[in-house]
Design a protein around this motif. Structure first.
Motif, mmCIF file in Angstrom:
data_model
loop_
_atom_site.group_PDB
_atom_site.id
_atom_site.type_symbol
_atom_site.label_atom_id
_atom_site.label_comp_id
_atom_site.label_asym_id
_atom_site.label_seq_id
_atom_site.Cartn_x
_atom_site.Cartn_y
_atom_site.Cartn_z
ATOM 1 N N ARG A 33 0.789 -0.958 -0.007
ATOM 2 C CA ARG A 33 0.665 0.049 0.191
ATOM 3 C C ARG A 33 1.075 1.206 -0.070
ATOM 4 N NH1 ARG A 33 -3.940 -0.650 5.369
ATOM 5 N NH2 ARG A 33 -2.171 -0.902 5.400
ATOM 6 N N LEU A 34 0.334 2.479 -0.218
ATOM 7 C CA LEU A 34 0.933 3.574 -0.561
ATOM 8 C C LEU A 34 0.773 4.428 0.194
ATOM 9 C CD1 LEU A 34 3.177 5.373 -2.302
ATOM 10 C CD2 LEU A 34 0.751 6.198 -3.429
ATOM 11 N N ALA A 35 1.351 4.955 1.600
ATOM 12 C CA ALA A 35 0.769 6.002 2.645
ATOM 13 C C ALA A 35 1.064 7.489 1.812
ATOM 14 C CB ALA A 35 2.260 5.498 3.797
ATOM 15 N N VAL A 36 0.084 8.077 2.219
ATOM 16 C CA VAL A 36 0.532 9.025 1.654
ATOM 17 C C VAL A 36 -0.244 10.392 2.758
ATOM 18 C CG1 VAL A 36 -0.779 11.206 -0.147
ATOM 19 C CG2 VAL A 36 -0.367 8.629 -0.858
ATOM 20 N N LEU A 37 1.304 11.276 2.625
ATOM 21 C CA LEU A 37 0.521 12.451 4.055
ATOM 22 C C LEU A 37 0.614 14.030 3.331
ATOM 23 C CD1 LEU A 37 3.384 12.302 5.820
ATOM 24 C CD2 LEU A 37 1.898 10.815 6.025
ATOM 25 N N LEU A 38 -0.911 14.420 3.455
ATOM 26 C CA LEU A 38 -1.462 15.691 2.863
ATOM 27 C C LEU A 38 -0.911 16.757 3.998
ATOM 28 C CD1 LEU A 38 -5.121 14.253 1.689
ATOM 29 C CD2 LEU A 38 -2.216 14.652 0.128
ATOM 30 N N ASP A 39 -1.004 18.274 3.316
ATOM 31 C CA ASP A 39 -0.781 18.856 4.328
ATOM 32 C C ASP A 39 -2.264 19.847 5.112
ATOM 33 O OD1 ASP A 39 -2.458 20.376 1.410
ATOM 34 O OD2 ASP A 39 -0.837 22.057 2.055
ATOM 35 N N ALA A 40 -3.048 18.669 4.517
ATOM 36 C CA ALA A 40 -4.906 19.088 4.536
ATOM 37 C C ALA A 40 -5.830 18.155 4.396
ATOM 38 C CB ALA A 40 -4.845 20.708 4.240
ATOM 39 N N THR A 41 -6.162 17.950 5.605
ATOM 40 C CA THR A 41 -7.335 16.241 4.890
ATOM 41 C C THR A 41 -8.496 16.881 5.650
ATOM 42 O OG1 THR A 41 -7.642 14.229 4.656
ATOM 43 C CG2 THR A 41 -6.428 15.322 6.855
ATOM 44 N N PRO A 42 -10.072 16.489 5.065
ATOM 45 C CA PRO A 42 -11.770 16.386 5.912
ATOM 46 C C PRO A 42 -11.819 15.156 6.341
ATOM 47 C CG PRO A 42 -11.810 16.293 3.598
ATOM 48 C CD PRO A 42 -10.085 16.068 3.564
ATOM 49 N N CYS A 43 -10.531 14.045 6.518
ATOM 50 C CA CYS A 43 -10.581 12.563 6.355
ATOM 51 C C CYS A 43 -10.186 12.078 7.428
ATOM 52 C CB CYS A 43 -10.263 11.670 5.782
ATOM 53 S SG CYS A 43 -9.801 10.149 6.034
ATOM 54 N N HIS A 44 -10.997 11.825 8.324
ATOM 55 C CA HIS A 44 -10.416 11.442 10.247
ATOM 56 C C HIS A 44 -10.275 10.618 9.914
ATOM 57 C CE1 HIS A 44 -11.195 9.459 13.474
ATOM 58 N NE2 HIS A 44 -11.717 10.741 13.998
ATOM 59 N N PRO A 45 -9.395 10.208 10.852
ATOM 60 C CA PRO A 45 -7.941 9.305 10.353
ATOM 61 C C PRO A 45 -7.908 8.451 12.001
ATOM 62 C CG PRO A 45 -6.901 10.725 11.827
ATOM 63 C CD PRO A 45 -7.885 11.268 11.652
ATOM 64 N N VAL A 46 -7.991 7.213 12.178
ATOM 65 C CA VAL A 46 -8.285 6.066 13.585
ATOM 66 C C VAL A 46 -6.988 6.307 14.817
ATOM 67 C CG1 VAL A 46 -7.167 4.004 12.197
ATOM 68 C CG2 VAL A 46 -8.651 3.505 14.539
ATOM 69 N N ASP A 47 -6.691 6.946 15.517
ATOM 70 C CA ASP A 47 -5.564 6.481 16.515
ATOM 71 C C ASP A 47 -5.266 5.709 17.239
ATOM 72 O OD1 ASP A 47 -4.068 7.525 18.966
ATOM 73 O OD2 ASP A 47 -4.844 9.639 18.631
#
Length: 300
Positions: A33-47
């Motif tokens: 899989r490809l892990a992509v980091l963005l400067d901003a996101t509306p996507c809620h991540p699991v912690d």
């Protein structure tokens, strides 16, 4: 390899479902899989630190350098970097806010996804699924407050108070919490440590029907008040402090929370809880299932 030096800007606390962003970093994981980091996101991540609310369902579309390319977000996870390496999920070795570390949202894309630093993208979140989790998470907070109230007389010693001033059984006994579509599942352990803190477990099982009725009556009263719900936050970054705020008839409740929520209690329709109990190696465990009904035509 360039890694971010600042936390991701997140817009999901404000209820956003769409957002434009730039790719800051991408790297291939061992599973392809490809892990992509963005400067901003509306996507809620699991912690991984407290994984009560899972990741949003979303897609990422390339707007430059990949015309027409679109990939599903297979997972969305809190990650961290010290500038030399990226740690994802359970592999993060430090606490949030640790000096010298950036905490970021890692969007995990399929193995055939490709992007490069600086690529412009759009992120779109599944609104129906988000709405179902919003209802579940707000319902979970309300149920915990009603549970604390119903069990208040069982405390013989002073203990930490909840957002409405009742002894905080939820915080003292919680073993796990899972936000579901239109509901939640919370598990509490009634162990020796809890009893030493002053909580009486004797006769609790026999009283569960009455306790359930009391909680449901409290919830019905709160939902009838049309209280607004909001998220107060210190900033727009992933680790900035956020609080769930709800003006209930008994006062304004404020609970630290990194999840997503509805905007008013009338959106829940009807909210109820049910309990089951088990004996986990000599320790009694309570399982509380919270359900929001008649929510936009949906039901848990």
């Amino acid at each position: 390899m360039t890694l971010p030096k600042a936390d991701t800007i997140v817009s999901y606390p404000a209820g956003q479902l769409h957002g434009a962003a730039s790719v800051l970093h991408s790297q291939r994981l061992d599973d392809g899989r490809l892990a992509v980091l963005l400067d901003a996101t509306p996507c809620h991540p699991v912690d991984a630190g407290w994984s009560d609310q899972g990741p949003d369902r979303a897609v990422i579309r390339m707007t430059t350098g990949g015309s027409g390319s679109e990939w599903p977000v297979l997972d969305c996870v809190v990650a961290a970097t010290d500038g030399s390496e990226l740690y994802i999920g359970n592999d993060v070795p430090v606490r949030k806010g640790t000096e010298g570390w950036a905490f970021v949202v890692a969007h995990l894309l399929p193995a055939d996804a490709q992007t490069v630093e600086g690529t412009k993208v759009e992120v779109s979140v599944d609104g129906d699924y988000r709405a179902a989790l919003n209802a579940g998470h707000t319902g979970c907070h309300l149920a915990s407050l009603a549970l604390n109230r119903a069990l208040a007389r069982r405390w013989s010693k002073d203990t930490k108070a909840d957002a409405l001033g009742a002894p905080d059984f939820d915080a003292a006994a919680i073993a796990s919490s899972q936000i579901t579509e239109f509901g939640s599942v919370d598990v509490f352990r009634l162990n020796k440590s809890l009893r030493r803190k002053g909580f009486a477990t004797e006769g609790l099982l026999e009283e569960l029907p009455a306790i359930t009725d009391a909680i449901n009556a409290t919830l019905a009263g709160w939902l009838g008040g049309n209280a607004p719900v909001r998220i107060d936050r210190d900033g727009e970054r992933l680790t900035d402090r956020r609080n769930w705020i709800c003006s209930l008839p008994d006062g304004e409740a404020s609970i630290p929370c990194g999840g997503t929520h509805i905007s008013a209690l009338t959106e829940l329709g009807r909210l109820t809880v049910d309990f089951t109990s088990t004996d986990d190696g000599g320790t009694m465990t309570l399982r509380m299932v919270t359900r929001a009904r008649n929510f936009g035509g949906g039901e848990s």
